[in-house]
Design a protein around this motif. Sequence first.
Motif, PDB file in Angstrom:
ATOM      1  N   ARG A  93       1.435  -1.378   0.099  1.00  0.00           N
ATOM      2  CA  ARG A  93      -0.279   0.456  -0.039  1.00  0.00           C
ATOM      3  C   ARG A  93       0.881   1.323  -0.190  1.00  0.00           C
ATOM      4  O   ARG A  93       0.374   2.291   0.814  1.00  0.00           O
ATOM      5  N   ARG A  94       2.035   0.900  -0.725  1.00  0.00           N
ATOM      6  CA  ARG A  94       3.113   2.493  -0.658  1.00  0.00           C
ATOM      7  C   ARG A  94       1.979   3.660  -1.844  1.00  0.00           C
ATOM      8  O   ARG A  94       2.340   5.022  -0.702  1.00  0.00           O
ATOM      9  N   GLY A  95       2.225   3.068  -2.447  1.00  0.00           N
ATOM     10  CA  GLY A  95       1.057   4.608  -3.556  1.00  0.00           C
ATOM     11  C   GLY A  95       0.469   4.804  -3.036  1.00  0.00           C
ATOM     12  O   GLY A  95      -0.172   5.824  -3.063  1.00  0.00           O
ATOM     13  N   TRP A  96      -0.729   3.552  -2.103  1.00  0.00           N
ATOM     14  CA  TRP A  96      -1.842   4.364  -1.327  1.00  0.00           C
ATOM     15  C   TRP A  96      -1.631   5.679  -0.444  1.00  0.00           C
ATOM     16  O   TRP A  96      -2.026   6.308  -0.251  1.00  0.00           O
ATOM     17  N   LEU A  97      -0.855   5.543   0.172  1.00  0.00           N
ATOM     18  CA  LEU A  97      -0.095   5.709   1.089  1.00  0.00           C
ATOM     19  C   LEU A  97       0.092   7.469   1.014  1.00  0.00           C
ATOM     20  O   LEU A  97       0.227   8.229   1.423  1.00  0.00           O
ATOM     21  N   LEU A  98       0.893   7.395  -0.615  1.00  0.00           N
ATOM     22  CA  LEU A  98       0.989   8.651  -0.798  1.00  0.00           C
ATOM     23  C   LEU A  98       0.178   9.140  -1.039  1.00  0.00           C
ATOM     24  O   LEU A  98       0.240  10.411  -0.474  1.00  0.00           O
ATOM     25  N   LYS A 126      11.087   7.420  -7.033  1.00  0.00           N
ATOM     26  CA  LYS A 126      10.770   6.828  -8.714  1.00  0.00           C
ATOM     27  C   LYS A 126       9.444   8.243  -9.422  1.00  0.00           C
ATOM     28  O   LYS A 126       8.938   8.605  -8.107  1.00  0.00           O
ATOM     29  N   ASP A 127       9.588   7.842 -10.576  1.00  0.00           N
ATOM     30  CA  ASP A 127       8.771   8.871 -11.438  1.00  0.00           C
ATOM     31  C   ASP A 127       7.493   8.333 -11.196  1.00  0.00           C
ATOM     32  O   ASP A 127       6.476   9.121 -11.271  1.00  0.00           O
ATOM     33  N   SER A 128       6.910   7.444 -10.900  1.00  0.00           N
ATOM     34  CA  SER A 128       6.029   6.780 -10.391  1.00  0.00           C
ATOM     35  C   SER A 128       5.585   7.689  -8.829  1.00  0.00           C
ATOM     36  O   SER A 128       4.436   7.041  -8.949  1.00  0.00           O
ATOM     37  N   TRP A 129       6.636   7.509  -8.152  1.00  0.00           N
ATOM     38  CA  TRP A 129       5.380   7.840  -7.210  1.00  0.00           C
ATOM     39  C   TRP A 129       5.106   9.560  -7.495  1.00  0.00           C
ATOM     40  O   TRP A 129       4.584  10.167  -6.578  1.00  0.00           O
ATOM     41  N   LYS A 130       5.972  10.192  -7.888  1.00  0.00           N
ATOM     42  CA  LYS A 130       5.813  11.328  -8.549  1.00  0.00           C
ATOM     43  C   LYS A 130       4.373  11.599  -9.080  1.00  0.00           C
ATOM     44  O   LYS A 130       3.770  12.515  -8.691  1.00  0.00           O
ATOM     45  N   PRO A 146       3.759  16.902  -1.193  1.00  0.00           N
ATOM     46  CA  PRO A 146       5.029  16.805  -0.375  1.00  0.00           C
ATOM     47  C   PRO A 146       6.378  16.302  -1.254  1.00  0.00           C
ATOM     48  O   PRO A 146       6.263  15.818  -2.487  1.00  0.00           O
ATOM     49  N   HIS A 147       7.368  17.118  -0.514  1.00  0.00           N
ATOM     50  CA  HIS A 147       9.000  16.391  -0.896  1.00  0.00           C
ATOM     51  C   HIS A 147       8.717  14.760  -0.852  1.00  0.00           C
ATOM     52  O   HIS A 147       8.850  14.490   0.537  1.00  0.00           O
ATOM     53  N   LEU A 148       9.521  14.342  -1.620  1.00  0.00           N
ATOM     54  CA  LEU A 148       9.808  12.621  -1.321  1.00  0.00           C
ATOM     55  C   LEU A 148      11.196  12.899  -1.625  1.00  0.00           C
ATOM     56  O   LEU A 148      11.999  13.804  -2.255  1.00  0.00           O
ATOM     57  N   TYR A 149      12.144  11.455  -1.194  1.00  0.00           N
ATOM     58  CA  TYR A 149      13.140  11.868  -0.752  1.00  0.00           C
ATOM     59  C   TYR A 149      13.327  10.011  -0.125  1.00  0.00           C
ATOM     60  O   TYR A 149      12.284   9.008   0.429  1.00  0.00           O
ATOM     61  N   THR A 150      14.681   9.360  -0.537  1.00  0.00           N
ATOM     62  CA  THR A 150      15.334   8.333  -0.435  1.00  0.00           C
ATOM     63  C   THR A 150      16.624   8.995   0.330  1.00  0.00           C
ATOM     64  O   THR A 150      17.496   9.847   0.111  1.00  0.00           O
ATOM     65  N   ILE A 151      16.858   8.095   1.729  1.00  0.00           N
ATOM     66  CA  ILE A 151      17.566   8.560   2.559  1.00  0.00           C
ATOM     67  C   ILE A 151      18.574   7.959   3.227  1.00  0.00           C
ATOM     68  O   ILE A 151      19.790   7.746   4.558  1.00  0.00           O
ATOM     69  N   GLY A 152      18.830   6.427   2.438  1.00  0.00           N
ATOM     70  CA  GLY A 152      20.102   5.441   3.028  1.00  0.00           C
ATOM     71  C   GLY A 152      19.529   4.877   4.530  1.00  0.00           C
ATOM     72  O   GLY A 152      18.259   4.540   4.940  1.00  0.00           O
ATOM     73  N   GLY A 153      20.665   4.817   4.874  1.00  0.00           N
ATOM     74  CA  GLY A 153      20.703   3.969   6.522  1.00  0.00           C
ATOM     75  C   GLY A 153      20.156   4.613   7.820  1.00  0.00           C
ATOM     76  O   GLY A 153      19.729   6.189   7.880  1.00  0.00           O
ATOM     77  N   ILE A 154      19.946   4.534   9.281  1.00  0.00           N
ATOM     78  CA  ILE A 154      20.389   5.188  10.083  1.00  0.00           C
ATOM     79  C   ILE A 154      21.322   6.371  10.542  1.00  0.00           C
ATOM     80  O   ILE A 154      20.220   7.976  11.103  1.00  0.00           O
TER      81      ILE A 154
END
Length: 250
Positions: A93-98, A126-130, A146-154
Amino acid sequence: MSRLNSFFLASDHWPRAGEDILLEGPEARHMLQVLRTMPGTEVRLFDGEGRTGHFVLVESAKRKAVLRPGSVRRHPARRSGVTLALAWSKASRRGWLLEKSVELYGNGVAFWRSERSQGALPKTVKDSWKEKIVQSAKQCGNPWLPHLYTIGGIQDLITFAAGFEQRFLLWESPQLGTLLQPDMLSHGRSLAVIGPEGGITEQEAEHLQEADFLPVSLGKSVLRWETAALHCLSLAFHGLMTASQTNGDV
């Protein structure tokens, strides 16, 4: 009066005041071929950065639409709001949550890699998230994406968190006595960390608390990944709307 159909136009494609707009590509196709918009019809454009405008379709081709401006508005930037830091998960449900992050006026969604994350975290958004958040904004009328990010580990998460005024760790620890409240999320820019299915590890929780994250609870029920995120968004939205009634800051 019915709501105008909305279409996305990136901020760098908006012309100077008074000039016509040329809309091309998928948005023009949606306007002309899917919705069969006729010349003389008024539509709404938005750039996802707080700018909206009413325009009239004056000319159309197969995948091109010429639009004449009417009124254009710049919505004031919000001074508060929540960004979700979601541990990467295979949740379907990642897309639903976006979509819900747009409907509930979330400031952003940042995916990070927890020790218990399943699957590889993409290196870039991913373009699909945008596309998902654009379509949601067209439906609900939110002028901000909303701004979207991928940010790695802890450690990357801790570095990312430095830009926020408030930092919360949404944790399932039974020792927690602080329940997250709407007003806690309505004062400045907040970052709320949510772990993957199975929760974050004790070591990750320690690292975040050492970095001044406040551990808070969402209640007694053990929530799924997307339920916890949605609940947090709902609390923030309630706080935002309550504050807006007081000072007009939406």
